[in-house]
Design an enzyme around this catalytic site. Structure first.
Site, PDB file in Angstrom:
ATOM      1  N   LYS A  27     -30.988 -50.821 -41.693  1.00 21.94           N
ATOM      2  CA  LYS A  27     -30.097 -49.691 -41.938  1.00 21.94           C
ATOM      3  C   LYS A  27     -30.452 -49.017 -43.267  1.00 21.94           C
ATOM      4  CE  LYS A  27     -26.859 -53.092 -43.729  1.00 21.94           C
ATOM      5  NZ  LYS A  27     -25.952 -54.150 -43.299  1.00 21.94           N
ATOM      6  N   TYR A  76     -31.028 -38.851 -75.233  1.00 22.11           N
ATOM      7  CA  TYR A  76     -29.637 -38.410 -75.346  1.00 22.11           C
ATOM      8  C   TYR A  76     -28.807 -39.383 -76.189  1.00 22.11           C
ATOM      9  CZ  TYR A  76     -30.158 -34.902 -71.654  1.00 22.11           C
ATOM     10  OH  TYR A  76     -30.529 -33.812 -70.912  1.00 22.11           O
TER      11      TYR A  76
END
Ligand SMILES: *Cc1c(COP(=O)(O)O)cnc(C)c1O
Length: 349
Positions: free
Chosen positions: A42, A250
């Site tokens: 899946k 950042y």
């Protein structure tokens, strides 16, 4: 480090070792105590590419493949001779049966829907033995609910198979055993990867491993027995010198104590390389493990490359041994696989 641009493709690759994949599946088959061993494919083969995964596993002898929906199953058709794809989420309202796809029916409503949509059509049924997710609850389950169904396999699923000492495992096993003894289905299945590691009482007639096939370690017993399948490789965009005292990335999550050579890589959290790797991840640079420094950006990651010889356009491997990087990043091994995203060029080797 391989020179870039040889084939004109993008700056991010996922090397997928199909031999390691089939070796891992074979390990689960050999530890399934004679049960038929399928494979959970899946979520696009846990992010690796379901078509390639199914083809490789079919070549190794796997015949039964589990996905979620009919839609996901239909994308795998046609399968090689003798192979079957199962839709674990059953038949949704309004959905039509598709030849070659066997639903795993999860409720009395789904069973009624299947009787109407495909009278006599082959189906599996899931019983819930304590997880309270999919399947007819073990308290309400009665053998007669299956009367007249063309039943293949009766399934259940463990809630805590990856917790070796959780008593719910044995409780679920006993509840399932009782139902199987009463229904006597052609086949029964309880175990995924971790369940297989719990031994013969959990194997029944069929197993459904997923995670471990892809190199995840589902249970301590499998540690050291499975091979790494997935290796992300990113291109170096630029190499720069960061002066002592300066920050990188950042919010200045990293600051240079001394002058430092830094490579900026073309990979970020949009590629599943999430913020948990900020200041924690590792990258293999010229055979050496070098630390990720600073915050992971959406599309970029920065690495302290020390004295390693690295240039713009070189490729480096991002450390992605699943149990280890799961511990480092705080993401589950499942999330690390299924989050890999669409920007990688998937290369099957
Ligand atoms: C996903 C899934 C599996 C595979 O589980 P892993 O833990 O990945 O081995 C098995 N059975 C069912 C019902 C599943 O949904």
């Amino acid at each position: 480090m391989t020179p870039a641009g040889a084939n004109g493709d993008g700056p991010l690759r996922l090397n997928i070792d199909l031999q390691a994949l089939t070796a891992n599946w074979t390990w689960f088959r050999d530890h399934s105590h004679g049960a038929v061993t399928g494979a959970a494919v899946k979520a696009n083969g846990y992010g690796l590419g379901a078509d390639a995964v199914v083809t490789a596993l079919a070549g190794a002898g796997c015949r039964e493949f589990f996905v979620t929906t009919f839609e996901e199953a239909a994308r795998l058709l046609p399968l090689a001779d003798g192979c079957t794809v199962y839709a674990l989420h059953g038949l949704r309202p309004g959905e039509k049966p598709i030849p070659g796809i066997v639903p795993v029916l999860n409720s009395q409503e789904q069973i009624a829907r299947w009787r109407e949509a495909a009278p006599g059509g082959k189906c599996d049924v899931m019983v819930d033995t304590g997880m309270n997710r999919l399947g007819i609850g073990w308290r309400e389950f009665e053998r007669g609910m299956l009367d007249g169904l063309n039943l293949g396999t009766l399934h259940s699923h463990l809630a805590s198979a990856d917790e070796p000492d959780n008593p719910l495992n044995d409780i679920q096993q006993r509840r399932f055993q009782e139902i199987v003894a009463s229904v006597r289905p052609p086949r029964a299945a309880l175990a995924g990867s971790a369940g297989i590691c719990r031994g013969p009482d959990f194997a029944f007639g069929m197993t459904r491993p997923g995670l471990g096939i892809y190199g995840g370690v589902p249970h301590p017993m499998a540690a050291g027995c499975l091979q790494q399948v997935v290796r992300p490789q990113a291109e170096v965009l630029i190499v720069r010198h960061v002066a002592a005292g300066d920050i990188v990335g950042y919010n200045g999550m990293w600051r240079a104590e001394v002058g430092t050579r830094v490579a900026v890589l073309n990979i970020g959290y949009a590629d599943g390389y999430r913020r948990g790797f900020s200041n924690e991840g590792q990258v293999l640079v010229g055979g050496e493990r070098r630390p990720v420094i600073g915050r992971i950006s959406m599309d970029l990651t920065t690495v302290d490359i020390g004295n390693a010889h690295v240039d713009e356009g070189d490729w480096v491997e991002v450390e992605y041994d699943l149990p280890a990087v799961s511990a480092v990043s705080g993401q589950s091994q499942y999330e690390l696989l299924t989050g890999l995203g669409h920007r990688y060029q998937r290369r099957y080797i």
